[in-house]
Design an enzyme around this catalytic site. Structure first.
Site, PDB file in Angstrom:
ATOM      1  N   HIS A   1      22.575   8.594  71.592  1.00 23.32           N
ATOM      2  CA  HIS A   1      20.845   9.069  71.565  1.00 23.32           C
ATOM      3  C   HIS A   1      20.033   7.706  71.705  1.00 23.32           C
TER       4      HIS A   1
ATOM      5  N   ASP B   1       1.132   3.628  99.567  1.00 20.13           N
ATOM      6  CA  ASP B   1       2.459   3.973  99.043  1.00 20.13           C
ATOM      7  C   ASP B   1       2.864   2.769  98.028  1.00 20.13           C
TER       8      ASP B   1
ATOM      9  N   TRP C   1      23.017   1.515  69.285  1.00 19.65           N
ATOM     10  CA  TRP C   1      22.534   1.123  70.801  1.00 19.65           C
ATOM     11  C   TRP C   1      22.240  -0.360  70.772  1.00 19.65           C
TER      12      TRP C   1
ATOM     13  N   SER D   1      18.184  -1.276  88.755  1.00 20.36           N
ATOM     14  CA  SER D   1      17.293  -0.360  89.002  1.00 20.36           C
ATOM     15  C   SER D   1      16.004  -0.912  88.313  1.00 20.36           C
ATOM     16  N   SER D   2      15.965  -1.288  87.126  1.00 20.71           N
ATOM     17  CA  SER D   2      14.857  -1.681  86.524  1.00 20.71           C
ATOM     18  C   SER D   2      14.196  -2.752  87.210  1.00 20.71           C
TER      19      SER D   2
ATOM     20  N   HIS E   1      13.262  -7.213  71.763  1.00 18.55           N
ATOM     21  CA  HIS E   1      11.803  -6.986  71.317  1.00 18.55           C
ATOM     22  C   HIS E   1      10.784  -6.972  72.601  1.00 18.55           C
TER      23      HIS E   1
ATOM     24  N   GLU F   1      11.555  -5.393  75.109  1.00 17.87           N
ATOM     25  CA  GLU F   1      11.918  -4.006  75.671  1.00 17.87           C
ATOM     26  C   GLU F   1      11.068  -2.925  74.724  1.00 17.87           C
TER      27      GLU F   1
ATOM     28  N   TYR G   1       8.032  -3.371  73.584  1.00 20.20           N
ATOM     29  CA  TYR G   1       6.576  -3.384  74.190  1.00 20.20           C
ATOM     30  C   TYR G   1       6.723  -2.715  75.818  1.00 20.20           C
TER      31      TYR G   1
ATOM     32  N   SER H   1      -5.871   4.455  77.359  1.00 27.30           N
ATOM     33  CA  SER H   1      -7.136   3.891  77.871  1.00 27.30           C
ATOM     34  C   SER H   1      -7.642   4.539  79.183  1.00 27.30           C
TER      35      SER H   1
ATOM     36  N   HIS I   1      12.668 -11.336  64.275  1.00 23.55           N
ATOM     37  CA  HIS I   1      12.443 -10.294  62.930  1.00 23.55           C
ATOM     38  C   HIS I   1      13.471  -9.317  62.899  1.00 23.55           C
ATOM     39  N   HIS I   2      14.259  -9.192  63.929  1.00 23.09           N
ATOM     40  CA  HIS I   2      15.343  -8.250  63.820  1.00 23.09           C
ATOM     41  C   HIS I   2      16.598  -8.726  63.068  1.00 23.09           C
TER      42      HIS I   2
ATOM     43  N   THR J   1      -3.071  -6.176  68.997  1.00 23.37           N
ATOM     44  CA  THR J   1      -2.732  -4.482  68.941  1.00 23.37           C
ATOM     45  C   THR J   1      -3.986  -3.951  68.291  1.00 23.37           C
TER      46      THR J   1
ATOM     47  N   LYS K   1      -6.876  -3.457  70.392  1.00 21.12           N
ATOM     48  CA  LYS K   1      -6.713  -2.172  71.360  1.00 21.12           C
ATOM     49  C   LYS K   1      -7.155  -0.880  70.512  1.00 21.12           C
TER      50      LYS K   1
ATOM     51  N   ARG L   1      20.693   3.193  57.187  1.00 24.03           N
ATOM     52  CA  ARG L   1      20.853   3.900  58.460  1.00 24.03           C
ATOM     53  C   ARG L   1      22.098   4.119  58.981  1.00 24.03           C
TER      54      ARG L   1
HETATM   55  C1  HEA Z   1      12.093   7.071  72.702  1.00 24.33           C
HETATM   56  C2  HEA Z   1      13.034   6.780  71.655  1.00 24.33           C
HETATM   57  C3  HEA Z   1      13.448   7.880  70.905  1.00 24.33           C
HETATM   58  C4  HEA Z   1      13.027   9.220  70.662  1.00 24.33           C
HETATM   59  C5  HEA Z   1      12.026  10.278  71.630  1.00 24.33           C
HETATM   60  C6  HEA Z   1      13.724   9.891  69.511  1.00 24.33           C
HETATM   61  C7  HEA Z   1      13.832  11.066  69.134  1.00 24.33           C
HETATM   62  C8  HEA Z   1      14.361  11.361  67.900  1.00 24.33           C
HETATM   63  N1  HEA Z   1      15.267  10.912  67.304  1.00 24.33           N
HETATM   64 FE1  HEA Z   1      15.807   9.197  67.330  1.00 24.33          FE
HETATM   65  N2  HEA Z   1      16.486   7.177  67.654  1.00 24.33           N
HETATM   66  C9  HEA Z   1      16.075   6.207  68.818  1.00 24.33           C
HETATM   67  C10 HEA Z   1      15.251   6.485  69.730  1.00 24.33           C
HETATM   68  C11 HEA Z   1      14.450   7.601  69.852  1.00 24.33           C
HETATM   69  N3  HEA Z   1      14.590   8.845  69.114  1.00 24.33           N
HETATM   70  C12 HEA Z   1      16.822   5.043  68.551  1.00 24.33           C
HETATM   71  C13 HEA Z   1      16.604   3.909  69.417  1.00 24.33           C
HETATM   72  C14 HEA Z   1      17.675   5.161  67.367  1.00 24.33           C
HETATM   73  C15 HEA Z   1      18.669   4.074  67.120  1.00 24.33           C
HETATM   74  C16 HEA Z   1      20.068   4.259  67.399  1.00 24.33           C
HETATM   75  C17 HEA Z   1      20.732   3.257  66.676  1.00 24.33           C
HETATM   76  O1  HEA Z   1      20.799   3.297  65.493  1.00 24.33           O
HETATM   77  O2  HEA Z   1      21.486   2.888  67.360  1.00 24.33           O
HETATM   78  C18 HEA Z   1      17.404   6.379  66.791  1.00 24.33           C
HETATM   79  C19 HEA Z   1      18.099   6.830  65.872  1.00 24.33           C
HETATM   80  C20 HEA Z   1      17.802   8.295  65.239  1.00 24.33           C
HETATM   81  C21 HEA Z   1      18.025   8.403  64.123  1.00 24.33           C
HETATM   82  C22 HEA Z   1      18.663   7.617  62.842  1.00 24.33           C
HETATM   83  C23 HEA Z   1      20.371   7.738  63.017  1.00 24.33           C
HETATM   84  C24 HEA Z   1      20.941   6.916  61.788  1.00 24.33           C
HETATM   85  O3  HEA Z   1      20.540   6.031  61.629  1.00 24.33           O
HETATM   86  O4  HEA Z   1      22.095   7.347  61.382  1.00 24.33           O
HETATM   87  C25 HEA Z   1      17.785  10.006  63.804  1.00 24.33           C
HETATM   88  C26 HEA Z   1      18.010  10.607  62.585  1.00 24.33           C
HETATM   89  O5  HEA Z   1      17.488  11.505  61.996  1.00 24.33           O
HETATM   90  C27 HEA Z   1      17.190  10.215  64.712  1.00 24.33           C
HETATM   91  C28 HEA Z   1      16.523  11.331  65.208  1.00 24.33           C
HETATM   92  C29 HEA Z   1      15.432  11.758  66.305  1.00 24.33           C
HETATM   93  C30 HEA Z   1      15.177  12.989  66.295  1.00 24.33           C
HETATM   94  C31 HEA Z   1      15.332  14.255  65.497  1.00 24.33           C
HETATM   95  C32 HEA Z   1      14.209  13.104  67.497  1.00 24.33           C
HETATM   96  C33 HEA Z   1      13.581  13.902  68.387  1.00 24.33           C
HETATM   97  O6  HEA Z   1      12.297  13.567  68.290  1.00 24.33           O
HETATM   98  C34 HEA Z   1      14.043  14.557  69.406  1.00 24.33           C
HETATM   99  C35 HEA Z   1      13.127  15.685  70.031  1.00 24.33           C
HETATM  100  C36 HEA Z   1      13.703  16.273  71.429  1.00 24.33           C
HETATM  101  C37 HEA Z   1      14.649  17.120  71.551  1.00 24.33           C
HETATM  102  C38 HEA Z   1      15.272  18.029  70.281  1.00 24.33           C
HETATM  103  C39 HEA Z   1      15.188  17.499  72.913  1.00 24.33           C
HETATM  104  C40 HEA Z   1      14.665  19.014  73.364  1.00 24.33           C
HETATM  105  C41 HEA Z   1      15.176  20.136  73.081  1.00 24.33           C
HETATM  106  C42 HEA Z   1      16.358  20.715  73.257  1.00 24.33           C
HETATM  107  C43 HEA Z   1      17.319  19.994  73.918  1.00 24.33           C
HETATM  108  C44 HEA Z   1      16.450  21.857  72.897  1.00 24.33           C
HETATM  109  C45 HEA Z   1      17.557  22.278  71.784  1.00 24.33           C
HETATM  110  C46 HEA Z   1      16.932  22.287  70.479  1.00 24.33           C
HETATM  111  C47 HEA Z   1      17.257  22.653  69.381  1.00 24.33           C
HETATM  112  C48 HEA Z   1      18.770  23.028  69.254  1.00 24.33           C
HETATM  113  C49 HEA Z   1      16.326  22.979  68.270  1.00 24.33           C
HETATM  114  N4  HEA Z   1      17.208   9.333  65.877  1.00 24.33           N
HETATM  115  C1  HEA Z   2       7.704   1.051  71.150  1.00 24.18           C
HETATM  116  C2  HEA Z   2       8.220   0.381  70.397  1.00 24.18           C
HETATM  117  C3  HEA Z   2       7.637  -0.511  69.274  1.00 24.18           C
HETATM  118  C4  HEA Z   2       6.760  -1.109  68.942  1.00 24.18           C
HETATM  119  C5  HEA Z   2       5.335  -1.010  69.592  1.00 24.18           C
HETATM  120  C6  HEA Z   2       6.963  -1.891  67.614  1.00 24.18           C
HETATM  121  C7  HEA Z   2       5.977  -2.753  67.145  1.00 24.18           C
HETATM  122  C8  HEA Z   2       6.224  -3.551  66.169  1.00 24.18           C
HETATM  123  N1  HEA Z   2       7.232  -3.726  65.326  1.00 24.18           N
HETATM  124 FE1  HEA Z   2       8.859  -2.516  65.546  1.00 24.18          FE
HETATM  125  N2  HEA Z   2      10.878  -1.861  66.074  1.00 24.18           N
HETATM  126  C9  HEA Z   2      10.961  -0.941  67.185  1.00 24.18           C
HETATM  127  C10 HEA Z   2      10.087  -0.496  68.185  1.00 24.18           C
HETATM  128  C11 HEA Z   2       8.794  -1.160  68.285  1.00 24.18           C
HETATM  129  N3  HEA Z   2       8.208  -1.741  67.338  1.00 24.18           N
HETATM  130  C12 HEA Z   2      12.508  -0.525  67.215  1.00 24.18           C
HETATM  131  C13 HEA Z   2      13.180   0.582  68.146  1.00 24.18           C
HETATM  132  C14 HEA Z   2      13.041  -1.188  65.998  1.00 24.18           C
HETATM  133  C15 HEA Z   2      14.343  -0.768  65.614  1.00 24.18           C
HETATM  134  C16 HEA Z   2      15.442  -1.503  66.641  1.00 24.18           C
HETATM  135  C17 HEA Z   2      16.829  -1.323  66.030  1.00 24.18           C
HETATM  136  O1  HEA Z   2      17.191  -2.241  64.933  1.00 24.18           O
HETATM  137  O2  HEA Z   2      17.527  -0.498  66.161  1.00 24.18           O
HETATM  138  C18 HEA Z   2      11.844  -1.963  65.394  1.00 24.18           C
HETATM  139  C19 HEA Z   2      12.101  -2.807  64.368  1.00 24.18           C
HETATM  140  C20 HEA Z   2      11.199  -3.744  63.861  1.00 24.18           C
HETATM  141  C21 HEA Z   2      11.616  -4.773  62.967  1.00 24.18           C
HETATM  142  C22 HEA Z   2      12.940  -5.110  62.452  1.00 24.18           C
HETATM  143  C23 HEA Z   2      13.458  -4.253  61.294  1.00 24.18           C
HETATM  144  C24 HEA Z   2      14.544  -4.399  60.531  1.00 24.18           C
HETATM  145  O3  HEA Z   2      15.614  -4.016  61.285  1.00 24.18           O
HETATM  146  O4  HEA Z   2      14.580  -5.186  59.608  1.00 24.18           O
HETATM  147  C25 HEA Z   2      10.289  -5.618  62.844  1.00 24.18           C
HETATM  148  C26 HEA Z   2      10.065  -6.533  61.738  1.00 24.18           C
HETATM  149  O5  HEA Z   2       9.245  -7.081  61.787  1.00 24.18           O
HETATM  150  C27 HEA Z   2       9.457  -4.718  63.605  1.00 24.18           C
HETATM  151  C28 HEA Z   2       7.909  -5.141  63.608  1.00 24.18           C
HETATM  152  C29 HEA Z   2       7.002  -4.678  64.459  1.00 24.18           C
HETATM  153  C30 HEA Z   2       5.699  -5.023  64.569  1.00 24.18           C
HETATM  154  C31 HEA Z   2       5.222  -6.179  63.585  1.00 24.18           C
HETATM  155  C32 HEA Z   2       5.120  -4.273  65.503  1.00 24.18           C
HETATM  156  C33 HEA Z   2       3.676  -4.599  66.011  1.00 24.18           C
HETATM  157  O6  HEA Z   2       3.674  -4.768  67.073  1.00 24.18           O
HETATM  158  C34 HEA Z   2       2.814  -3.346  65.459  1.00 24.18           C
HETATM  159  C35 HEA Z   2       1.152  -3.799  65.447  1.00 24.18           C
HETATM  160  C36 HEA Z   2       0.455  -2.756  65.347  1.00 24.18           C
HETATM  161  C37 HEA Z   2      -0.349  -2.623  64.227  1.00 24.18           C
HETATM  162  C38 HEA Z   2      -0.346  -3.597  62.964  1.00 24.18           C
HETATM  163  C39 HEA Z   2      -1.323  -1.378  64.108  1.00 24.18           C
HETATM  164  C40 HEA Z   2      -2.719  -1.334  64.397  1.00 24.18           C
HETATM  165  C41 HEA Z   2      -3.333  -2.572  64.186  1.00 24.18           C
HETATM  166  C42 HEA Z   2      -4.649  -2.419  63.475  1.00 24.18           C
HETATM  167  C43 HEA Z   2      -5.249  -1.108  63.226  1.00 24.18           C
HETATM  168  C44 HEA Z   2      -5.267  -3.668  63.238  1.00 24.18           C
HETATM  169  C45 HEA Z   2      -5.504  -4.134  61.939  1.00 24.18           C
HETATM  170  C46 HEA Z   2      -4.535  -4.370  60.893  1.00 24.18           C
HETATM  171  C47 HEA Z   2      -3.996  -4.863  60.112  1.00 24.18           C
HETATM  172  C48 HEA Z   2      -4.348  -6.271  59.822  1.00 24.18           C
HETATM  173  C49 HEA Z   2      -2.740  -4.496  59.119  1.00 24.18           C
HETATM  174  N4  HEA Z   2       9.982  -3.862  64.221  1.00 24.18           N
HETATM  175 CU   LIG Z   3      11.115  -6.356  67.570  1.00 27.07          CU
END
Ligand code: HEA
Ligand code: HEA
Ligand SMILES: [Cu+2]
Ligand code: CUA
Lengths: 377, 531, 294
Positions: free
Chosen positions: B77, B106, B142, B170-171, B254, B256, B258, B269, B303-304, B329, B332, B451
């Site tokens: 997933h 193109d 993942w 590819s990427s 990280h 990634e 962004y 925008s 921070h992870h 951020t 923005k 989790r």
């Molecule tokens: C872009 C990234 C993305 C997106 C869009 C989603 C979308 C969703 N994610 Fe997930 N998720 C991750 C990225 C993402 N996730 C990542 C990176 C992790 C961490 C993995 C890890 O820990 O290693 C995670 C982990 C994660 C967990 C934590 C599991 C755990 O820690 O044990 C859960 C639990 O609820 C969850 C739920 C969902 C759900 C319900 C959606 C929903 O929004 C999905 C909605 C979409 C569909 C459902 C598809 C379309 C519909 C159908 C196919 C028709 C069939 C429909 C029915 C049967 C009702 N995700």
């Molecule tokens: C699109 C993806 C995305 C984005 C944009 C971000 C954005 C940010 N993330 Fe997140 N992050 C993830 C995807 C993302 N993250 C994923 C997938 C994980 C889990 C990975 C895994 O373990 O599986 C993760 C996990 C993660 C962790 C680790 C948690 C843990 O495992 O213990 C942390 C810790 O610092 C963190 C911090 C942040 C911060 C500070 C930002 C900042 O960029 C956010 C900045 C934005 C704002 C703050 C809001 C807008 C700002 C304002 C309105 C200004 C004024 C506000 C104040 C002064 C309060 N992220």
């Molecule tokens: Cu990060």
């Protein structure tokens, strides 16, 4: 509720100003304060973060909703034309920086204290392995494993789940109150994480390295946590329970453990010296088997499908004794068959193997002696 | 799918011609379409996996999915959503839009473009086929931390590794193509500071991709050699360190995250000024903020890893750097609101998605900021609070961004307007369901639910039930989205070239549907164009 | 070069899909091959080797076909200056990605030297790691004895590695001479310098093989002798692979020169190859410094 007397408006205000914070801080919705001074501080830092975000959120989203309402086309048919303003852009860069500095200060001081592991009164070495914890009191040498105690029947929904479902162990970690306890955390196989929320301690257990953490617990009680790093299939099933006792009780417990260990040591020496008979070994063997092995291999030794092999007629359980010993003592890597040598005594291993070789139709007639196990260690 | 004149040789069996067209194409619009279709397919696959996970999590106890299979679902997933749904969706949009936005004929390297795409289906075949292998699919999350993935990984791990290599190739090629297109193929007069924000964000995203995809390739290579060739990068007994894996992974990971949001910023925008009928506020600061986010993203990976036992000074540095990202951020977010301010707004479907994007991404950002506070992260880490955080930035962030973009540009691509009623229905259902699914996860996380568990203790039961119900609703709304897209492609009200009355930019000067080849000779960019 | 008014967009091409299939076969075959040869799964009959080599062969065919098409287009005057710039930028960014790939392995090397090895010996906040887990372990670099007890000797810098450094630096110079010759349209000098570069590349590789033999047979330095061996072989090995690729590319250039390709102002392929060669050279200098010397 007197506050509702002032009419709906006042009621609403009360709800917002008093009710919502109460609700959001209610135990179920919030991080709990825990018991240690540090866990309370951590909760405080969490609250700072939370409220900064809530307030900034109210302002930002408020402005947004106001704009969506007031500047929609039907109310404001001609859009303004500005698209820059150095002053506001400067301000909304500066103000967040100040807010962040304000948040960073308490976090920094707390972190400094969290990392200060000096001057501890007691050290516990915590070793994780798939999927149990091993505790060793370095000051007194006592050590034991701590396994999940929730029965499989509850996990498989065959029995009602009790209050501490998945959070119960056979032997909790016993700790004294009011001492600075240092935890040394490491692992045998993969990375685990020792987490006790009420102490605000979460420390990854990394194979080959030792991490440190500490806690000083003012209140006696039983505290529960779980492994917090994905460590394989059993990740959900390695709870952590700390039984914190007043100092005197703790000392008494240590003394009791020491005596028990001594007795076990003497018993082991005695067991080794003796030649055991089948009749003596079988009951012990059955007991051990039911307690430790039957979950996978089943009471009747027939296993479960391909994943958990049947021991009845099994090549290993009826073949060479050395192979059998080896499999039970050292397990098989990358499978759920774990090494039992560290967990069971010589006598227990001897007994269980003898039992396996002479039950359910296996009739090798072999008797394994504790001394053989001892030498195989 | 899109009705253009075809340029394959005539006199071929129609099926062959069809295959040849899509297999051999070098056209940026067709390749964009391919990317979007693949991404949608993989989104459904990864989404269905989430559905199974939520089914298991509906109640405590093990009901439908055994723990081993749960871990496989979880891993795939995460991986498929990140590498299969979000990234290809953004690349697809880049392919469709960037040449049209900068007045290029193109992409700069059209054949390479086709190559970048067609590697992906094979990469995902390799990855997903592991589900059917002996020992099952990868089951280590993942983030595939060593040694769970090295010493203890199932045999299919090696297919996963090579699959990641293919995705990486590819990427990287895709990113090179995008950078070269933007730098080298802008129409005369289209200066950097006149480029639409979407192009800017993609330029920076592509740079991030080139910097970090090779890092991912490196770390999986080390995994492979640790698994089979006796090296000890991640083994303390040989002088290595399992935590080294995490450092390298998150140095990729990280940036990634962004990569998965910056193009979304670009989309917002583009959409917000259109429907506010007002120029994007603070264009320049928007560009600099994006740059700042990208630069900072290289120094915050730790921070992870706050619980891995890093020394104090490292934790402090990373905490400060991470918190600092809130500033650009924030700039923005404020700029978007200032764009709306005193505009003349209407709320068509794309605008609704853009606004929801801004709001809910900000909520996710807020929880990110809380996660950055190390003492608090010690409690949050590896709980559902983190899951809530990243789904807020990823679902209402990246996915809403993409869906908003589809609603916004689909009329340009296929020449039909989207059914507004259905679009709005989809929007409201999705918004409701997203919050129902992911908001309660904050609470379960704070209450202490780890989790990556298939089973949990009783105190978390209520919120999990709510989340599961929300998740299925969310799944159903995606079927509605599919229906809307197909319906729009097949027919509907004809779109004008302008499509949206407030829209500005070169893509709105060409007819709808956009002809297969646009800007074969560069367009003239007016001096007062853009910003 | 003449200015073509339009940016050349090829209409369709079979090579990318051929390449994708080839990559798939290569990857699939490689894994099967590894599984067969390391007993991870009993996978006899999964034809790892043949699939892998089929994949590689198709990749070679694909490159041949693809580049052949580009060369033809170039000879037909379809390549405008702008397209030429695209090629250049593409190559430059590709090299950036390669730099990052090597950076990872250097990162691992520095991590081992500055962090993991000292920590295992008790540095920083890891005193207990040393006392309780690895009490006999002492920090050295090169790591002669791992915590687990594997031993090795180190590879000194001043023998073959130094000679190889000289060879590679010289080859960077000769390829530049070849480039100058090409720009001045001195075809014979071009051929000479280019051939010399290829020869130097081949010599480098031969010496590298000798060095590896020495490492395995006399020093006991191998992939499994701990993190020193791991970083040593991964860095020098990937570098070696790049030198091999570079040498093949140079040989192709040599062939094309022999066939009269390239003009003083239209020789992108040649330039790309020489950039690549310089890149490989620079990586070596870092290798020599940090893997062998300090
Ligand atoms: C872009 C990234 C993305 C997106 C869009 C989603 C979308 C969703 N994610 Fe997930 N998720 C991750 C990225 C993402 N996730 C990542 C990176 C992790 C961490 C993995 C890890 O820990 O290693 C995670 C982990 C994660 C967990 C934590 C599991 C755990 O820690 O044990 C859960 C639990 O609820 C969850 C739920 C969902 C759900 C319900 C959606 C929903 O929004 C999905 C909605 C979409 C569909 C459902 C598809 C379309 C519909 C159908 C196919 C028709 C069939 C429909 C029915 C049967 C009702 N995700
Ligand atoms: C699109 C993806 C995305 C984005 C944009 C971000 C954005 C940010 N993330 Fe997140 N992050 C993830 C995807 C993302 N993250 C994923 C997938 C994980 C889990 C990975 C895994 O373990 O599986 C993760 C996990 C993660 C962790 C680790 C948690 C843990 O495992 O213990 C942390 C810790 O610092 C963190 C911090 C942040 C911060 C500070 C930002 C900042 O960029 C956010 C900045 C934005 C704002 C703050 C809001 C807008 C700002 C304002 C309105 C200004 C004024 C506000 C104040 C002064 C309060 N992220
Ligand atoms: Cu990060
Ligand atoms: Cu041990 Cu998770």
């Amino acid at each position: 509720m007197t506050s509702f007397a002032g009419g709906p408006k006042r009621g609403l205000m009360t709800l917002l100003l008093w009710g919502v914070p109460q609700l959001s801080l209610a135990a179920k919705f919030n991080m709990r304060p825990g018991v240690t001074e540090m866990s309370v501080r951590v909760q405080y830092i969490h609250h700072i973060g939370l409220w900064v975000c809530v307030i900034v959120g109210i302002i930002v989203f408020g402005a947004m909703f106001y704009s969506m309402f007031a500047h929609r086309r039907s109310r404001n048919p001609t859009p303004a034309t500005f698209s820059d303003s150095i002053v506001v852009e400067f301000l909304w860069t500066l103000i967040p920086v100040l807010i962040l500095v304000g948040m960073a200060i308490p976090a920094t001081t707390a972190l400094r204290d969290i990392e200060d592991n000096e001057n501890s009164d007691l050290t516990v070495l915590i070793t994780a392995s798939q999927w149990k914890w091993h505790y060793k009191y370095l000051d007194s040498g006592i050590s034991y494993y701590s396994n999940i105690a929730t029965p499989d029947e509850q996990i498989e929904n065959l029995q009602p789940k009790d209050e501490y479902y998945l959070l119960d162990v056979d032997k909790p970690l016993v700790l004294p109150t009011n001492k600075k306890i240092r935890f040394l955390v490491t692992a045998d196989d993969v990375i685990h994480s020792w987490w006790l929320p009420d102490f605000a301690v979460k420390q990854d257990a990394i194979p080959g390295f030792i991490n440190e953490a500490w806690a000083r617990i003012p209140v006696a009680g039983v505290y529960r946590g779980q492994c917090a790093e994905l460590c394989g299939v059993g990740h959900a099933y390695m709870p952590i329970v700390a039984d914190v006792r007043p100092e005197a009780e703790f000392d008494a417990w240590i003394e009791g453990q020491r005596l028990a260990a001594e007795l076990a040591g003497e018993a082991a020496v005695a067991a080794r010296a003796k030649t055991w008979t089948m009749v003596e070994l079988l009951p012990t063997g059955e007991e051990v088997f039911v307690k430790h092995c039957a979950t996978c291999h089943q009471r009747d030794g027939r296993g479960q499908g391909a994943k958990y092999p049947a021991l009845v007629g099994s090549e290993i359980a009826t073949g060479a004794i050395t192979d059998h010993l080896n499999r039970v003592m050292n397990g098989k890597t990358d499978t759920e068959m774990q090494a039992w040598a560290p967990q069971l005594s010589d006598l227990e291993i001897a007994a269980v193997i003898t039992y396996e070789r002479n039950s359910w139709g296996n009739d090798t007639g072999d008797i394994v002696q504790p001394i053989t196990v001892y030498e195989a260690r | 799918m899109v009705a253009h004149a075809q340029i394959v040789p005539k006199k071929r069996h129609p099926l062959l011609a069809f295959a040849a067209r899509w297999l051999f194409t070098t056209n940026h619009k067709e390749i964009g379409t391919l990317y979007l279709c693949l991404s949608f397919l993989l989104f459904f696959i990864a989404g269905s996996m989430a559905m199974f996970m939520r089914l298991e999590l509906f109640e405590p106890g093990i009901q439908f999915v055994d723990p081993l299979f749960y871990n496989q679902l979880l891993t795939l997933h995460g991986l498929v959503m990140v590498f299969g749904a979000v990234m290809p969706a953004f690349v697809g949009l880049a392919n469709w839009l960037i040449p049209m936005m900068i007045g290029a004929p193109d992409m700069a390297l059209p054949r390479l473009n086709n190559f970048s795409f067609w590697i992906l289906p094979f990469a995902f075949t390799l990855l997903l086929s592991s589900l059917f292998m002996e020992g099952g699919a990868p089951n280590f999350g993942w983030t595939f931390y060593a040694p769970l993935s090295t010493t203890y990984g199932p045999p299919s791990t090696d297919f996963f590794i090579l699959g990641v290599h293919l995705m990486g190739i590819s990427s990287i090629m895709g990113a090179i193509n995008i950078i070269v297109t933007i730098v080298n193929l802008r129409a005369p007069g289209m200066t950097y500071m006149k480029m639409p924000m979407f192009v800017w964000t993609w330029l920076i995203t592509a740079f991030l991709l080139i910097m970090v995809m090779p890092v991912l390739a490196g770390v999986v290579t080390m995994m492979l050699t640790d698994r089979h060739f006796g090296t000890s990068f991640f083994d303390a007994a040989g002088g290595g360190d399992p935590v080294l894996f995490q450092h390298i992974f998150w140095f990729f990971g990280h940036p990634e995250v962004y990569i998965m949001i910056l193009p979304g910023f670009g989309i917002a925008s583009q959409i917000i000024p259109t429907f506010a009928r007002k120029k994007l506020f603070g264009y320049h600061s928007m560009v600099y903020a994006t740059l700042a986010i990208a630069v900072l993203s290289f120094v915050v990976w730790g921070h992870h890893m706050f619980t891995t036992g890093m020394p104090l000074f490292a934790e402090l540095f990373i905490m400060y750097a991470t918190m600092l990202i809130a500033v650009p951020t924030g700039v923005k977010v404020f700029n978007w609101i200032a764009t709306m301010w005193r505009g003349s707004m209407t709320f068509e479907t794309p605008m609704l998605f853009a606004i929801a994007f801004v709001m809910m991404f900000t909520i996710g950002g807020f929880s990110g900021l809380m996660l950055a506070l190390v003492p608090a992260d010690i409690q949050y880490h590896d709980t559902y609070f983190v899951v809530a955080h990243f789904h807020y930035v990823l679902y209402p962030g990246a996915i809403f961004g993409t869906m908003g973009a589809v609603y916004y540009w689909l009329p340009k691509w296929c020449g039909h307007m989207v059914d507004e009623r259905l679009g709005k229905l989809h929007f409201w259902c999705a918004t409701f369901a997203v919050n129902l699914t992911f908001f309660p996860m904050h609470f379960t996380g704070l209450a202490g639910m780890p989790r990556r568990v298939p089973d949990y203790s009783l105190q978390f039961a209520d919120f999990n039930m709510v989340s599961s119900i929300g998740a299925w609703l969310l799944g159903l709304t995606q079927i509605l989205f599919l229906y809307i897209v197909v319906k729009t492609i097949r027919g509907g009200e004809k779109a004008t070239a302008q499509v949206w009355e407030g829209a500005e930019g070169l893509e709105w000067t060409i007819p709808s549907p956009a002809p297969l080849h646009t800007f074969e000779t560069p367009p003239v960019i007016a001096q007062d164009h853009g910003h | 070069m003449k200015e073509t008014p339009r940016y050349y967009i090829p209409h369709s091409s079979i090579w990318p899909i051929v390449g994708s299939i080839a990559l798939f076969l290569t990857a699939f075959g490689a894994v099967n091959f590894i599984h067969q040869s390391t007993d991870k799964v009993a996978a006899t009959g999964s034809f790892g080797g043949p699939i892998f080599f089929t994949g590689l062969t198709i990749i070679a065919v694909m490159m041949f076909g693809w580049f052949g098409t580009v060369i033809k287009e170039n000879l037909n005057g379809l390549v405008s200056d702008q397209l030429d710039v695209s090629f250049r930028m593409g190559m430059a960014w590709f090299i950036v990605s390669e730099v990052m790939f090597f950076a990872v392995f250097f990162g691992a090397l520095f991590y081992a030297r500055i962090i993991s090895v000292p920590w295992l010996a008790g540095a920083s906040n890891n005193l207990q790691t040393h006392l309780l887990l690895w009490p006999d372990f002492a920090e050295t670099w090169p790591l002669f004895r791992t915590p687990g007890g594997a031993t090795t000797e180190s590879m000194g810098p001043w023998g073959l590695p130094f000679i190889n450094t000289i060879i590679l630096v010289t080859s960077s110079v000769t390829v530049t001479f070849a480039h100058w010759a090409l720009k001045k349209n001195q075809r014979r000098a071009l051929g000479f310098w280019l051939a010399l570069t290829v020869a130097l590349g081949a010599t480098f590789l031969t010496l590298q093989v000798v060095e590896y033999q020495h490492a395995y047979q006399e020093l006991g330095l191998s992939l499994d002798s701990g993190i020193y061996g791991s970083t040593f072989f991964m860095l020098t090995g990937f570098h070696g692979a790049h030198v091999t690729l570079g040498t093949i590319m140079l040989s192709v250039m040599l062939l094309r020169v022999a066939r009269g390709h390239f003009t003083p102002d239209n020789h992108f392929a040649f330039e790309a190859t020489s950039w690549y060669w310089h890149f490989v050279d620079v990586v070596w200098l870092f290798l020599f410094t940090f893997v062998y010397w300090f």
